[in-house]
Design a protein around this motif. Structure first.
Motif, PDB file in Angstrom:
ATOM      1  N   MET A 129     -27.819   8.444  38.328  1.00 43.89           N
ATOM      2  CA  MET A 129     -27.329   8.278  36.974  1.00 43.89           C
ATOM      3  C   MET A 129     -28.411   7.600  36.141  1.00 43.89           C
ATOM      4  O   MET A 129     -28.966   6.578  36.534  1.00 43.89           O
ATOM      5  CB  MET A 129     -26.046   7.445  37.002  1.00 43.89           C
ATOM      6  CG  MET A 129     -25.475   7.231  35.623  1.00 43.89           C
ATOM      7  SD  MET A 129     -23.774   6.634  35.596  1.00 43.89           S
ATOM      8  CE  MET A 129     -23.976   4.960  36.087  1.00 43.89           C
ATOM      9  N   ALA A 130     -28.709   8.145  35.000  1.00 46.64           N
ATOM     10  CA  ALA A 130     -29.742   7.602  34.108  1.00 46.64           C
ATOM     11  C   ALA A 130     -29.197   6.399  33.338  1.00 46.64           C
ATOM     12  O   ALA A 130     -28.012   6.338  33.011  1.00 46.64           O
ATOM     13  CB  ALA A 130     -30.206   8.671  33.135  1.00 46.64           C
ATOM     14  N   ALA A 131     -30.078   5.469  33.052  1.00 47.04           N
ATOM     15  CA  ALA A 131     -29.696   4.298  32.269  1.00 47.04           C
ATOM     16  C   ALA A 131     -29.471   4.696  30.821  1.00 47.04           C
ATOM     17  O   ALA A 131     -30.121   5.606  30.308  1.00 47.04           O
ATOM     18  CB  ALA A 131     -30.780   3.236  32.355  1.00 47.04           C
ATOM     19  N   GLU A 132     -28.540   4.027  30.178  1.00 52.18           N
ATOM     20  CA  GLU A 132     -28.274   4.303  28.768  1.00 52.18           C
ATOM     21  C   GLU A 132     -29.372   3.672  27.920  1.00 52.18           C
ATOM     22  O   GLU A 132     -29.744   2.512  28.119  1.00 52.18           O
ATOM     23  CB  GLU A 132     -26.920   3.727  28.381  1.00 52.18           C
ATOM     24  CG  GLU A 132     -26.467   4.161  27.022  1.00 52.18           C
ATOM     25  CD  GLU A 132     -25.039   3.729  26.751  1.00 52.18           C
ATOM     26  OE1 GLU A 132     -24.798   3.263  25.631  1.00 52.18           O
ATOM     27  OE2 GLU A 132     -24.198   3.852  27.642  1.00 52.18           O
ATOM     28  N   LEU A 133     -29.896   4.428  26.995  1.00 50.69           N
ATOM     29  CA  LEU A 133     -30.959   3.934  26.123  1.00 50.69           C
ATOM     30  C   LEU A 133     -30.373   3.090  24.994  1.00 50.69           C
ATOM     31  O   LEU A 133     -29.310   3.411  24.473  1.00 50.69           O
ATOM     32  CB  LEU A 133     -31.737   5.106  25.526  1.00 50.69           C
ATOM     33  CG  LEU A 133     -32.485   5.952  26.537  1.00 50.69           C
ATOM     34  CD1 LEU A 133     -33.070   7.181  25.858  1.00 50.69           C
ATOM     35  CD2 LEU A 133     -33.565   5.149  27.207  1.00 50.69           C
ATOM     36  N   PRO A 134     -31.089   2.041  24.602  1.00 48.05           N
ATOM     37  CA  PRO A 134     -30.600   1.226  23.492  1.00 48.05           C
ATOM     38  C   PRO A 134     -30.715   1.993  22.173  1.00 48.05           C
ATOM     39  O   PRO A 134     -31.618   2.799  21.986  1.00 48.05           O
ATOM     40  CB  PRO A 134     -31.524   0.014  23.497  1.00 48.05           C
ATOM     41  CG  PRO A 134     -32.775   0.488  24.161  1.00 48.05           C
ATOM     42  CD  PRO A 134     -32.341   1.539  25.145  1.00 48.05           C
ATOM     43  N   GLY A 135     -29.808   1.726  21.261  1.00 44.87           N
ATOM     44  CA  GLY A 135     -29.843   2.325  19.930  1.00 44.87           C
ATOM     45  C   GLY A 135     -30.797   1.552  19.040  1.00 44.87           C
ATOM     46  O   GLY A 135     -31.319   0.492  19.407  1.00 44.87           O
ATOM     47  N   ALA A 136     -31.018   2.068  17.841  1.00 44.31           N
ATOM     48  CA  ALA A 136     -31.947   1.447  16.893  1.00 44.31           C
ATOM     49  C   ALA A 136     -31.543   0.009  16.578  1.00 44.31           C
ATOM     50  O   ALA A 136     -32.391  -0.880  16.511  1.00 44.31           O
ATOM     51  CB  ALA A 136     -32.042   2.275  15.621  1.00 44.31           C
ATOM     52  N   ASP A 137     -30.237  -0.244  16.408  1.00 42.07           N
ATOM     53  CA  ASP A 137     -29.787  -1.600  16.104  1.00 42.07           C
ATOM     54  C   ASP A 137     -30.059  -2.549  17.270  1.00 42.07           C
ATOM     55  O   ASP A 137     -30.451  -3.699  17.073  1.00 42.07           O
ATOM     56  CB  ASP A 137     -28.294  -1.622  15.753  1.00 42.07           C
ATOM     57  CG  ASP A 137     -27.999  -0.968  14.415  1.00 42.07           C
ATOM     58  OD1 ASP A 137     -28.921  -0.877  13.572  1.00 42.07           O
ATOM     59  OD2 ASP A 137     -26.852  -0.546  14.212  1.00 42.07           O
ATOM     60  N   GLN A 138     -29.860  -2.064  18.496  1.00 40.27           N
ATOM     61  CA  GLN A 138     -30.126  -2.888  19.672  1.00 40.27           C
ATOM     62  C   GLN A 138     -31.613  -3.181  19.818  1.00 40.27           C
ATOM     63  O   GLN A 138     -31.998  -4.302  20.159  1.00 40.27           O
ATOM     64  CB  GLN A 138     -29.607  -2.203  20.930  1.00 40.27           C
ATOM     65  CG  GLN A 138     -28.098  -2.123  20.981  1.00 40.27           C
ATOM     66  CD  GLN A 138     -27.637  -1.249  22.129  1.00 40.27           C
ATOM     67  OE1 GLN A 138     -28.094  -0.113  22.271  1.00 40.27           O
ATOM     68  NE2 GLN A 138     -26.739  -1.772  22.938  1.00 40.27           N
TER      69      GLN A 138
END
Length: 55
Positions: free
Chosen positions: A1-10
């Motif tokens: 399972m791939a890690a979730e990428l952070p969004g621009a705000d994060q």
């Protein structure tokens, strides 16, 4: 399972935190990834806008 990428705000939150580094390296690839290794540098410019560059 791939890690979730952070969004621009994060990403912006990480880069503006006390003691934060001047940039972070993300393993995401995309249009800013010129050499195809998947690594992209995220940083804030002088105006506080996110900038993505090949790492």
């Amino acid at each position: 399972m791939a890690a979730e990428l952070p969004g621009a705000d994060q990403i912006r939150e990480i880069l503006t935190a006390d003691g934060a580094p001047p940039h972070i390296i993300l393993d995401i690839g995309g249009s800013a990834d010129l050499d195809g290794d998947g690594l992209v540098r995220a940083r804030l410019d002088d105006a506080g806008e996110l900038v993505f560059e090949d790492a």
